[in-house]
Design an enzyme around this catalytic site. Structure first.
Site, PDB file in Angstrom:
ATOM      1  N   CYS A 114      66.147  29.598  45.282  1.00 53.83           N
ATOM      2  CA  CYS A 114      64.865  29.704  45.629  1.00 53.83           C
ATOM      3  C   CYS A 114      64.761  30.572  47.091  1.00 53.83           C
ATOM      4  O   CYS A 114      63.467  30.804  47.273  1.00 53.83           O
ATOM      5  CB  CYS A 114      64.349  28.298  45.677  1.00 53.83           C
ATOM      6  SG  CYS A 114      64.283  27.432  44.334  1.00 53.83           S
ATOM      7  N   HIS A 253      58.270  27.965  51.008  1.00 51.97           N
ATOM      8  CA  HIS A 253      58.646  27.870  49.495  1.00 51.97           C
ATOM      9  C   HIS A 253      58.068  26.536  49.108  1.00 51.97           C
ATOM     10  O   HIS A 253      58.135  25.527  49.982  1.00 51.97           O
ATOM     11  CB  HIS A 253      60.265  27.572  49.362  1.00 51.97           C
ATOM     12  CG  HIS A 253      60.700  27.470  48.119  1.00 51.97           C
ATOM     13  ND1 HIS A 253      60.124  27.881  47.077  1.00 51.97           N
ATOM     14  CD2 HIS A 253      61.616  26.417  47.647  1.00 51.97           C
ATOM     15  CE1 HIS A 253      60.644  27.268  46.070  1.00 51.97           C
ATOM     16  NE2 HIS A 253      61.627  26.396  46.374  1.00 51.97           N
ATOM     17  N   ASN A 283      57.326  23.516  41.766  1.00 55.68           N
ATOM     18  CA  ASN A 283      58.353  24.546  42.421  1.00 55.68           C
ATOM     19  C   ASN A 283      58.581  25.751  41.395  1.00 55.68           C
ATOM     20  O   ASN A 283      59.225  25.445  40.332  1.00 55.68           O
ATOM     21  CB  ASN A 283      59.488  23.695  42.628  1.00 55.68           C
ATOM     22  CG  ASN A 283      60.726  24.553  43.453  1.00 55.68           C
ATOM     23  OD1 ASN A 283      60.625  25.814  43.366  1.00 55.68           O
ATOM     24  ND2 ASN A 283      61.737  23.917  43.956  1.00 55.68           N
TER      25      ASN A 283
HETATM   26  N1  ACO Z   1      59.147   8.999  38.692  1.00 51.40           N
HETATM   27  C1  ACO Z   1      59.375   7.701  38.948  1.00 51.40           C
HETATM   28  N2  ACO Z   1      60.362   7.092  39.965  1.00 51.40           N
HETATM   29  C2  ACO Z   1      61.372   8.315  40.160  1.00 51.40           C
HETATM   30  C3  ACO Z   1      61.261   9.525  39.767  1.00 51.40           C
HETATM   31  C4  ACO Z   1      59.946   9.819  39.085  1.00 51.40           C
HETATM   32  N3  ACO Z   1      59.816  11.305  38.789  1.00 51.40           N
HETATM   33  N4  ACO Z   1      62.247  10.228  40.490  1.00 51.40           N
HETATM   34  C5  ACO Z   1      62.912   9.280  41.231  1.00 51.40           C
HETATM   35  N5  ACO Z   1      62.316   8.055  41.133  1.00 51.40           N
HETATM   36  C6  ACO Z   1      62.984   6.928  41.590  1.00 51.40           C
HETATM   37  C7  ACO Z   1      64.283   6.925  41.886  1.00 51.40           C
HETATM   38  O1  ACO Z   1      64.918   6.643  40.745  1.00 51.40           O
HETATM   39  C8  ACO Z   1      64.375   5.871  43.069  1.00 51.40           C
HETATM   40  O2  ACO Z   1      64.206   4.668  42.186  1.00 51.40           O
HETATM   41  P1  ACO Z   1      65.434   3.216  42.814  1.00 51.40           P
HETATM   42  O3  ACO Z   1      64.631   3.173  44.227  1.00 51.40           O
HETATM   43  O4  ACO Z   1      64.817   2.376  42.031  1.00 51.40           O
HETATM   44  O5  ACO Z   1      66.732   3.975  42.850  1.00 51.40           O
HETATM   45  C9  ACO Z   1      63.126   6.151  43.746  1.00 51.40           C
HETATM   46  O6  ACO Z   1      62.245   7.061  43.009  1.00 51.40           O
HETATM   47  C10 ACO Z   1      63.505   6.855  44.861  1.00 51.40           C
HETATM   48  O7  ACO Z   1      64.197   8.072  44.662  1.00 51.40           O
HETATM   49  P2  ACO Z   1      64.578   9.216  45.769  1.00 51.40           P
HETATM   50  O8  ACO Z   1      65.378  10.159  45.082  1.00 51.40           O
HETATM   51  O9  ACO Z   1      65.050   8.459  47.023  1.00 51.40           O
HETATM   52  O10 ACO Z   1      63.027   9.629  46.194  1.00 51.40           O
HETATM   53  P3  ACO Z   1      62.549  10.513  47.278  1.00 51.40           P
HETATM   54  O11 ACO Z   1      61.426  10.255  47.901  1.00 51.40           O
HETATM   55  O12 ACO Z   1      63.620  11.299  47.928  1.00 51.40           O
HETATM   56  O13 ACO Z   1      62.101  11.743  46.466  1.00 51.40           O
HETATM   57  C11 ACO Z   1      62.364  14.084  45.392  1.00 51.40           C
HETATM   58  C12 ACO Z   1      62.717  12.564  45.409  1.00 51.40           C
HETATM   59  C13 ACO Z   1      60.898  14.351  45.264  1.00 51.40           C
HETATM   60  C14 ACO Z   1      63.341  14.866  44.504  1.00 51.40           C
HETATM   61  C15 ACO Z   1      62.712  14.479  46.894  1.00 51.40           C
HETATM   62  O14 ACO Z   1      64.160  14.082  47.365  1.00 51.40           O
HETATM   63  C16 ACO Z   1      62.927  16.053  46.965  1.00 51.40           C
HETATM   64  O15 ACO Z   1      61.845  16.477  46.947  1.00 51.40           O
HETATM   65  N6  ACO Z   1      64.026  16.369  47.235  1.00 51.40           N
HETATM   66  C17 ACO Z   1      64.192  17.937  47.562  1.00 51.40           C
HETATM   67  C18 ACO Z   1      63.938  18.826  46.117  1.00 51.40           C
HETATM   68  C19 ACO Z   1      63.799  20.355  46.462  1.00 51.40           C
HETATM   69  O16 ACO Z   1      63.187  20.881  47.391  1.00 51.40           O
HETATM   70  N7  ACO Z   1      64.396  20.989  45.950  1.00 51.40           N
HETATM   71  C20 ACO Z   1      64.315  22.210  46.019  1.00 51.40           C
HETATM   72  C21 ACO Z   1      64.923  23.068  44.955  1.00 51.40           C
HETATM   73  S1  ACO Z   1      65.245  24.671  45.410  1.00 51.40           S
HETATM   74  C22 ACO Z   1      66.063  25.561  44.286  1.00 51.40           C
HETATM   75  O17 ACO Z   1      66.572  26.457  44.617  1.00 51.40           O
HETATM   76  C23 ACO Z   1      65.854  25.193  42.651  1.00 51.40           C
END
Ligand code: ACO
Length: 333
Positions: A114, A253, A283
């Site tokens: 990305c 981004h 994204n």
């Molecule tokens: N819907 C409902 N619940 C969910 C979902 C969903 N879509 N996804 C995860 N959960 C749950 C998890 O299972 C977890 O449940 P648990 O506590 O019972 O285990 C809970 O929500 C919390 O999960 P976390 O992963 O800790 O949630 P977080 O607040 O960290 O958000 C997220 C997750 C949105 C993925 C965040 O970590 C994030 O944005 N990370 C960066 C992603 C990113 O920027 N990627 C860039 C990629 S760039 C490229 O090159 C592709």
């Protein structure tokens, strides 16, 4: 005399098909409330079976060339930033070059996940600044939904498909890329992956199929993103000989609104200087920064003479920031 690579035209393409959080939650264990509150995303565009990374890249590139007043036959180079090429070979860039009729242009793909569009903008600008090219097309295009595991709620809700493009032309006036900062930490690469062989012949001679899916350690990538966005933006601004007082618009981004807000807070940037459209597209990977450029200009937020900071981060793990002086409208006159 110093040469610059002005951004003379931009274009974008997103598929028509809108997939809302409500629609996703009919087949994935998630909810609109969770997705909005954790990511800021409300909907994303998903490509259909007639669309590809190439077709989306071509559509965005055509608009960029038209708006930049550049005939594709005059392009010297086509660079496509993508990690979701239609196939390993030929490159997306070669197919775009052919579709556009950019008959004199060299063409290659660039994969920095990305961060790729900002990397490609930097690479394309170097060709112009070195005097080895006059006109360069830079595209960011990704068809990520092809590689999403729609049973993995931690990734499939985050992404959308699309393409964005910029045409760079040689200029004697300070314009386009003023400075860039590129980085990578491969030791953390396992936190964000897509791949392995999709099909291979095993030792017994039988075909084994292994689908390639995006896999991500969300919390690790989140921590990395917040830290690195501020750092790389600061390095690029300093390299340009500027301070954040001189920056008119910050285009990060678009991965997660919480990441954007945390990075903006670290940089002490007021909300009105930060462009956000993650709510409508999710994204879009390499397309995210150029789509923001198109929309910010159309919205009147981005105008001539402005200094803009573009920041990417992603798989690799990689990061990249660019300071750009915007002069596109001046070139229209
Ligand atoms: N819907 C409902 N619940 C969910 C979902 C969903 N879509 N996804 C995860 N959960 C749950 C998890 O299972 C977890 O449940 P648990 O506590 O019972 O285990 C809970 O929500 C919390 O999960 P976390 O992963 O800790 O949630 P977080 O607040 O960290 O958000 C997220 C997750 C949105 C993925 C965040 O970590 C994030 O944005 N990370 C960066 C992603 C990113 O920027 N990627 C860039 C990629 S760039 C490229 O090159 C592709």
């Amino acid at each position: 005399m110093l040469r610059y690579a002005a951004i003379s035209g931009t274009g974008m393409y997103v598929p028509d098909r809108i997939v809302t959080n409500e629609e996703l939650s009919t087949f994935v264990d998630t909810s609109d409330e969770w997705i909005r509150s954790r990511t800021g995303i409300a909907e994303r565009r998903i490509a259909d079976s007639t669309e590809t990374s190439v077709s989306m890249a071509v559509a965005a590139a055509r608009t960029a060339c038209e708006r930049g007043g550049v005939d594709p036959s005059d392009l010297d180079l086509v660079i496509v930033a993508t990690y979701t090429p239609d196939q390993h070979m030929p490159s997306v860039a070669s197919l775009v070059q052919n579709e556009l009729g950019a008959l004199r242009a060299g063409a290659f793909d660039l994969n920095a996940a990305c961060s790729g569009f900002v990397y490609a903008l930097s690479v394309g600008s170097q060709f112009i600044r070195a005097g080895t090219a006059e006109k360069v097309l830079v595209v960011g295009a990704d068809f990520v939904s092809r590689f999403l595991d729609f049973t993995d709620r931690s990734t499939c809700v985050l992404f959308g498909d699309g393409a964005g493009a910029a045409v760079l032309t040689a200029s004697d006036e300070p314009a386009g890329l003023l400075a860039a900062d590129l980085g990578s930490d491969g030791s953390a690469g396992q936190h964000l992956t897509l791949g392995g062989p999709e099909r291979y012949v095993d030792l017994n001679g039988s075909n084994a199929v292994e689908r390639a899916f995006m896999r991500m350690n969300g919390p690790e990538v989140y921590r990395f993103a917040v830290k690195v966005m501020g750092e790389t933006a600061t390095h690029a601004v300093h390299k340009a000989g500027l301070t954040f007082e001189d920056i008119d618009l910050f285009i990060p981004h678009q991965a997660n609104l919480r990441i954007i807000n945390a990075a903006a807070k670290r940089l002490e940037l007021p909300r009105e200087k930060v462009w956000v459209n993650v709510d409508r597209y999710g994204n879009t990977s390499n397309a995210s920064v150029p789509i923001c450029l198109v929309e910010a200009e159309a919205d009147g937020v981005l105008s001539d003479g402005m200094n803009v900071v573009l920041v990417g981060f992603g798989g690799g793990l990689t990061w990249a920031a660019a300071v750009v002086r915007w002069t596109r409208g001046l070139l229209d006159d």
